[in-house]
Motif scaffolding. Structure first.
Motif, mmCIF file in Angstrom:
data_model
loop_
_atom_site.group_PDB
_atom_site.id
_atom_site.type_symbol
_atom_site.label_atom_id
_atom_site.label_comp_id
_atom_site.label_asym_id
_atom_site.label_seq_id
_atom_site.Cartn_x
_atom_site.Cartn_y
_atom_site.Cartn_z
ATOM 1 N N GLY A 76 0.814 -1.220 0.000
ATOM 2 C CA GLY A 76 0.000 0.000 0.000
ATOM 3 C C GLY A 76 0.842 1.262 0.000
ATOM 4 N N ALA A 77 0.151 2.388 0.012
ATOM 5 C CA ALA A 77 0.859 3.670 0.103
ATOM 6 C C ALA A 77 1.609 3.742 1.428
ATOM 7 N N SER A 78 1.059 3.090 2.450
ATOM 8 C CA SER A 78 1.667 3.182 3.783
ATOM 9 C C SER A 78 3.081 2.613 3.823
ATOM 10 N N MET A 79 3.382 1.625 2.986
ATOM 11 C CA MET A 79 4.752 1.110 3.017
ATOM 12 C C MET A 79 5.734 2.094 2.390
ATOM 13 N N GLN A 80 5.224 2.943 1.502
ATOM 14 C CA GLN A 80 6.096 3.980 0.945
ATOM 15 C C GLN A 80 6.551 4.955 2.021
ATOM 16 N N PHE A 81 5.728 5.101 3.057
ATOM 17 C CA PHE A 81 6.104 6.031 4.137
ATOM 18 C C PHE A 81 7.444 5.625 4.763
ATOM 19 N N CYS A 82 7.708 4.312 4.830
ATOM 20 C CA CYS A 82 9.020 3.901 5.357
ATOM 21 C C CYS A 82 10.053 3.697 4.258
ATOM 22 N N THR A 102 -3.686 13.624 8.140
ATOM 23 C CA THR A 102 -3.426 12.282 8.671
ATOM 24 C C THR A 102 -2.319 11.535 7.926
ATOM 25 N N TRP A 103 -2.405 11.550 6.578
ATOM 26 C CA TRP A 103 -1.450 10.732 5.815
ATOM 27 C C TRP A 103 -0.062 11.338 5.844
ATOM 28 N N SER A 104 0.037 12.654 5.773
ATOM 29 C CA SER A 104 1.361 13.288 5.902
ATOM 30 C C SER A 104 1.947 12.982 7.272
ATOM 31 N N SER A 149 -0.480 15.210 -2.107
ATOM 32 C CA SER A 149 -1.142 16.106 -3.073
ATOM 33 C C SER A 149 -2.620 16.299 -2.782
ATOM 34 N N ASN A 150 -3.263 15.258 -2.244
ATOM 35 C CA ASN A 150 -4.686 15.372 -1.909
ATOM 36 C C ASN A 150 -4.922 14.711 -0.552
ATOM 37 N N ASN A 151 -5.552 15.460 0.340
ATOM 38 C CA ASN A 151 -5.751 14.974 1.698
ATOM 39 C C ASN A 151 -7.149 14.384 1.825
ATOM 40 N N THR A 152 -7.184 13.093 1.633
ATOM 41 C CA THR A 152 -8.387 12.287 1.506
ATOM 42 C C THR A 152 -9.373 12.477 2.659
ATOM 43 N N ILE A 153 -8.828 12.660 3.850
ATOM 44 C CA ILE A 153 -9.680 12.701 5.039
ATOM 45 C C ILE A 153 -10.208 14.117 5.298
ATOM 46 N N ALA A 171 5.720 13.068 -3.956
ATOM 47 C CA ALA A 171 4.328 13.293 -3.576
ATOM 48 C C ALA A 171 3.566 11.989 -3.408
ATOM 49 N N ASP A 172 2.820 11.929 -2.314
ATOM 50 C CA ASP A 172 1.827 10.877 -2.113
ATOM 51 C C ASP A 172 0.580 11.320 -2.871
ATOM 52 N N MET A 173 0.312 10.673 -4.000
ATOM 53 C CA MET A 173 -0.840 11.047 -4.840
ATOM 54 C C MET A 173 -1.928 9.989 -4.788
ATOM 55 N N SER A 174 -1.997 9.258 -3.678
ATOM 56 C CA SER A 174 -2.924 8.129 -3.602
ATOM 57 C C SER A 174 -4.343 8.494 -4.009
ATOM 58 N N SER A 175 -4.820 9.661 -3.570
ATOM 59 C CA SER A 175 -6.237 9.936 -3.791
ATOM 60 C C SER A 175 -6.502 10.955 -4.898
ATOM 61 N N ASP A 176 -5.471 11.332 -5.672
ATOM 62 C CA ASP A 176 -5.802 12.137 -6.860
ATOM 63 C C ASP A 176 -4.957 11.797 -8.090
ATOM 64 N N ALA A 192 1.097 6.079 -5.380
ATOM 65 C CA ALA A 192 -0.344 6.071 -5.171
ATOM 66 C C ALA A 192 -0.825 4.659 -4.876
ATOM 67 N N GLY A 193 -1.394 4.461 -3.712
ATOM 68 C CA GLY A 193 -2.114 3.214 -3.434
ATOM 69 C C GLY A 193 -3.228 3.148 -4.468
ATOM 70 N N ALA A 194 -3.419 1.979 -5.083
ATOM 71 C CA ALA A 194 -4.310 1.919 -6.253
ATOM 72 C C ALA A 194 -5.784 2.099 -5.932
ATOM 73 N N GLN A 195 -6.174 1.831 -4.702
ATOM 74 C CA GLN A 195 -7.600 1.615 -4.410
ATOM 75 C C GLN A 195 -8.480 2.858 -4.380
ATOM 76 N N LYS A 196 -7.914 4.029 -4.662
ATOM 77 C CA LYS A 196 -8.759 5.219 -4.766
ATOM 78 C C LYS A 196 -9.110 5.478 -6.228
ATOM 79 N N ASN A 197 -8.095 5.653 -7.053
ATOM 80 C CA ASN A 197 -8.385 6.129 -8.408
ATOM 81 C C ASN A 197 -8.015 5.191 -9.542
HETATM 82 C C1 PLP Z 1 -5.566 5.924 1.480
HETATM 83 C C2 PLP Z 1 -4.344 6.732 1.549
HETATM 84 C C3 PLP Z 1 -3.137 6.213 2.048
HETATM 85 C C4 PLP Z 1 -3.026 4.821 2.629
HETATM 86 O O1 PLP Z 1 -3.088 3.885 1.633
HETATM 87 P P1 PLP Z 1 -2.850 2.321 1.939
HETATM 88 O O2 PLP Z 1 -2.747 1.765 0.559
HETATM 89 O O3 PLP Z 1 -4.032 1.867 2.719
HETATM 90 O O4 PLP Z 1 -1.591 2.192 2.707
HETATM 91 C C5 PLP Z 1 -2.026 7.020 2.043
HETATM 92 N N1 PLP Z 1 -2.088 8.288 1.570
HETATM 93 C C6 PLP Z 1 -3.220 8.813 1.089
HETATM 94 C C7 PLP Z 1 -3.225 10.220 0.572
HETATM 95 C C8 PLP Z 1 -4.382 8.061 1.061
HETATM 96 O O5 PLP Z 1 -5.526 8.587 0.581
#
Ligand code: PLP
Length: 361
Positions: A76-82, A102-104, A149-153, A171-176, A192-197
Motif C-alpha cells: 500500500g501507500a503506507s509502506m512507501q512512508f518507510c 493524517t497521511w502526511s 497532493s490530496n488529503n483524503t480525510i 508526492a503521495d498522490m494516492s487519492s488524486d 499512489a495506493g491503487a484503491q482510490k483512483n
Molecule cells: C488511502 C491513503 C493512504 C493509505 O493507503 P494504503 O494503501 O491503505 O496504505 C495514504 N495516503 C493517502 C493520501 C491516502 O488517501
C-alpha cells in the motif's frame, strides 16, 4: 446495471463499470488461455503483456520520458512512508516534510521511527488541516521534499505544486493520481495506493526518476529497495497479478473511453462544482475545507448536527447512495468523487441533498 449503488466510498472505491464487466467476462478464461487471470503464471507471456501494457499506457497518459520508471509494489501507500526515508536518507542528511493531515503525519512518523532527520517545513495543523500552506521556505540542502497532493480525510488538495528548486519533490498522490493533468517534470517520485483512483487494493504504483535510483542507500532488504523493482520489472517476486491487471484495464478505460487526463479533469471539475455549488448556496450544509484549498476528489461537509448527519447518511443509502460517512477520525460527511464516480451519480446526490434540506432544514 441493476442493484448497483452510486458509490462515494473513500477507498477502496468505485471502479468503472466497463472495467468490472470486462473482468467478469474474462474471469474464467483469460484471453483464450483456458485459465483465469488469477491462475496464470506471472512469468507467462500473458502477464508480461498485461504489466507492460499497463506501464506503457501510464507513460503515455503522464507523458513520461525514459528516465522515469513505473513500479508496482505491495504494502500500500503506507509502506512507501518507510521505504522513502530508508532509500534516500542516510545518517547525515535531512528531508523536508509538509504536514497537511493524517497521511502526511503518518509519513513523518515512519521517518522518525527509522531515526532519520526530518524537518517539518510547513503544517496546517493550526487550523485542523483545513488548508494547504502557502509560501513555504524549503531547505536548499534537504534530500527531498515530501507532500501529500490530496488529503483524503480532510478534503484539501494542492491546486498547484511548489517549486523546490534542485531538491527532489516526492508526492503521495494516492487519492488524486490520474484525476487531472500533471506536469511530471516537477517530480522525482510519486506514489499512489491503487484503491482510490486506479484499481483495487493490494498494489501501490510508484513512478521514480533515474536520478533517485542513483541515490538509493546501500544494504537495504531487497523487498524495500526501489532498485529491486526497477531492475526486475516489478517481478523480483510474485507481483499482485490481479491488482495489476485491473490497473491495466482502468488505465485503458481512462485512455480510450475517457480520452485522457485533460478530459478526466474537466469531468472531475464539473462534479466538484456541482457538489460545492449545493454546499455554498445553502446554510444547512457547511464545507469543512477552506475554499481555496478544496479537494476535487473528497468533498467534506457538515450538517447542523450529528443526529442529522446520521440520518443523512442513512437516508442517502436507502436512496441508493453509499459511502457518505466522513472518516471515523473527523466525523461529518464526505463524498469521494474519484474518476469512476459519474456525473450522473453526483447529480443524484445533489438532488438528494436539496430534497433533504427542504425536508429537514
Ligand atoms: C488511502 C491513503 C493512504 C493509505 O493507503 P494504503 O494503501 O491503505 O496504505 C495514504 N495516503 C493517502 C493520501 C491516502 O488517501
Amino acid at each position: 446495471m441493476e442493484n448497483r449503488i452510486y458509490n462515494f466510498n473513500a477507498g477502496p472505491a468505485a471502479l468503472p463499470l466497463s472495467v468490472l464487466e470486462e473482468i467478469r467476462d474474462s474471469f474464467l478464461n483469460y484471453s483464450g488461455s483456458g485459465m483465469s487471470v488469477t491462475e496464470i503464471s506471472h512469468r507467462s507471456k500473458w502477464f508480461d503483456d498485461i504489466i507492460n501494457d499497463a506501464k506503457e499506457r501510464i507513460e503515455r497518459l503522464l507523458k513520461l520520458d525514459e528516465k522515469f520508471h513505473v513500479l508496482f509494489i505491495q504494502g500500500g501507500a503506507s509502506m512507501q512512508f518507510c521505504m522513502i526515508p530508508m532509500n534516500f536518507l542516510s545518517k547525515e542528511n535531512v528531508a523536508d516534510y509538509v504536514n497537511t493531515g493524517t497521511w502526511s503525519t503518518k509519513a513523518i512518523k515512519e521517518a522518525v521511527i527509522l531515526d532519520k532527520k526530518v524537518n517539518i517545513v510547513a503544517s496546517s495543523e493550526d487550523r485542523n488541516f483545513t488548508y494547504i500552506p502557502r509560501d513555504i521556505q524549503f531547505s536548499s540542502d534537504s534530500a527531498y521534499v515530501h507532500i501529500t497532493s490530496n488529503n483524503t480525510i480532510k478534503g484539501t488538495q494542492w491546486a498547484s505544486f511548489p517549486d523546490t528548486g534542485s531538491v527532489p519533490l516526492i508526492a503521495d498522490m494516492s487519492s488524486d493520481i490520474m484525476s487531472r493533468s500533471l506536469d511530471m517534470s516537477k517530480f522525482d517520485l510519486i506514489y499512489a495506493g491503487a484503491q482510490k483512483n486506479i484499481g483495487p487494493a493490494g498494489v501501490c504504483m510508484v513512478i521514480i526518476h533515474d536520478d533517485m535510483l542513483e541515490l538509493v542507500q546501500e544494504n537495504l532488504p531487497s523487498m524495500l529497495d526501489y532498485t529491486t523493482y526497477s531492475s526486475k520489472n516489478s517481478m523480483y517476486n510474485t507481483p499482485p497479478c490481479f491488482a495489476v491487471y485491473t490497473i491495466q484495464l482502468v488505465i485503458k478505460w481512462l485512455e480510450e473511453e475517457v480520452g485522457g487526463l485533460k478530459k478526466m479533469e474537466v469531468i472531475n471539475r464539473k462534479k466538484a462544482e456541482l457538489l460545492y455549488g449545493v454546499i455554498d448556496s445553502s446554510a444547512f450544509y457547511k464545507g469543512t475545507a477552506e475554499i481555496d484549498s478544496r479537494s476535487l476528489m473528497n468533498v467534506t461537509f457538515r450538517l447542523p448536527n450529528e443526529e442529522l448527519e446520521k440520518i443523512f447518511v442513512q437516508e442517502a443509502f436507502e436512496n441508493g447512495m453509499g459511502g457518505l460517512k466522513g472518516h471515523r477520525s473527523v466525523g461529518g460527511c464526505r463524498a469521494s468523487i474519484y474518476n469512476a464516480t459519474t456525473i450522473k451519480a453526483v447529480e443524484a446526490l445533489t438532488d438528494f441533498m436539496k430534497t433533504f434540506e427542504k425536508q429537514k432544514g
